[in-house]
Write an enzyme that holds these catalytic residues in place. Structure first.
Site, short mmCIF file in Angstrom:
data_model
loop_
_atom_site.label_atom_id
_atom_site.label_comp_id
_atom_site.label_asym_id
_atom_site.label_seq_id
_atom_site.Cartn_x
_atom_site.Cartn_y
_atom_site.Cartn_z
N GLY A 31 0.80 -1.22 0.00
CA GLY A 31 0.00 0.00 0.00
C GLY A 31 0.83 1.27 0.00
O GLY A 31 2.01 1.24 -0.32
N LEU A 33 0.33 3.61 -2.14
CA LEU A 33 0.69 3.41 -3.55
C LEU A 33 1.19 4.67 -4.22
O LEU A 33 0.73 5.77 -3.94
CB LEU A 33 -0.53 2.87 -4.31
N HIS A 37 4.20 1.50 -8.09
CA HIS A 37 3.20 0.42 -7.99
C HIS A 37 2.27 0.43 -9.20
O HIS A 37 1.94 -0.61 -9.76
CB HIS A 37 2.34 0.60 -6.73
N ASP A 152 13.34 -3.18 -5.86
CA ASP A 152 13.72 -4.19 -4.86
C ASP A 152 14.40 -5.34 -5.59
O ASP A 152 13.86 -6.44 -5.68
CB ASP A 152 12.48 -4.65 -4.09
#
Ligand code: AMP
Length: 283
Positions: A31, A33, A37, A152
């Site tokens: 979340g 966002l 995302h 990531d």
């Protein structure tokens, strides 16, 4: 967009859809966002009949309880953004839905050295928690493709390994890192930065760009030290690591030239906010 809070209801809905031979693209998130995302949602939307996004702040992947407690929660805005991005389903579970028998991991993920270096070294148990929650979410959603961000990068490699370990028939699709106008990688944690810190945060990508520009002409150790200094001089409290690694296994490299793709990665604290970023290098 339909919002499901319960596993059984989501599964019933998805089963009907799968009978119609639909493909499911899945975007797990925590979340708060942002456009990073939403770029994953967009790619999933283009390539699948149905896009499922989940929002769940997973406690088992936080090694720092303060970081977990302060993780931003912006559900109303998130729902609005997901509607606009044309996500079909939002899975928004409470913790009991994800861990009905408690959050103790029951499965041992044999991730090898990949999970103990870089993020794994500074955030012990982090990847175990990531694998635990993604394993559970993949079991629930059973998607055709899983969409993740290069931001990531180590997590991307860990999830590829998880998919192989579990022998799942799921494509892992890695999307490029979305950045702010000054180059800072978008991150939910950026919301926690004070205005002065936000300005200083750009040192992270500047230091990685410095590595990219100078790696061919200056010694590796010197380039890494200079890059770390750039981050500290900008006002960061601590650099956890700044490394130049082989991109497909994250082994640190000591000598150039090197005939496989390379990536520079860093993690550093600005106040109590920990930021990470990475950049592929040309070699
Ligand atoms: P998070 O909500 O931070 O767990 O992130 C959910 C997904 O979005 C992960 O696959 C992240 O790698 C991805 N993501 C986070 N930030 C970015 C970004 N700036 N650009 C692209 N993807 C991102």
């Amino acid at each position: 967009m339909i919002i499901f809070k319960q596993v059984t209801q989501l599964q019933q809905h998805l089963q009907k859809i799968k009978l119609a031979n639909a493909t499911i693209g899945f975007v797990p998130t925590m979340g708060a966002l942002h456009a990073g995302h939403l770029s994953l949602i967009n790619t999933a939307h283009i390539n699948n009949s149905l896009t499922v996004c989940s929002i769940f702040v997973n406690p088992t992947q936080f090694n720092d309880p303060v970081d977990f407690k302060k993780y931003p929660v912006t559900i109303e805005e998130d729902i609005y953004k997901l509607e606009k991005a044309r996500a079909d389903i939002l899975f928004l579970p409470e913790i009991e839905e994800i861990y009905p028998n408690g959050s103790q991991a029951t499965y041992r993920y044999e991730l090898g050295e990949l999970a103990t270096i870089l993020e794994g070294k500074y955030r012990p148990e982090h990847f175990k928690g990531v694998c635990q929650v993604v394993h559970r979410l993949l079991n629930i959603v059973r998607p055709n493709a899983l969409y993740v961000g290069q931001k990531d990068y180590q997590q991307c490699l860990v999830l590829q390994k998880l998919i192989e370990l579990l022998q799942l028939n799921i494509n892992l699709i890695i999307s490029p890192t979305q950045r702010e106008a000054d180059g800072l990688a978008m991150s939910s944690r950026n919301m926690r930065l004070a205005p002065e810190q936000r300005k200083a945060a750009v040192a992270i990508i500047n230091s990685l760009s410095f590595i990219k520009e100078n790696l061919k002409t200056l010694p590796i150790e010197y380039v890494k030290q200079e890059a770390a200094q750039m981050i500290l001089q900008a006002g960061f409290a601590k650099v956890d690591y700044i490394e130049i690694c082989e991109a497909n296994n994250l082994q640190s490299i000591q000598h150039l030239p090197y005939n496989k793709p390379l990536i520079a990665l860093t993690a550093a604290f600005l106040g109590e906010v920990r930021l990470i970023d990475n950049l592929f290098l040309d070699n």
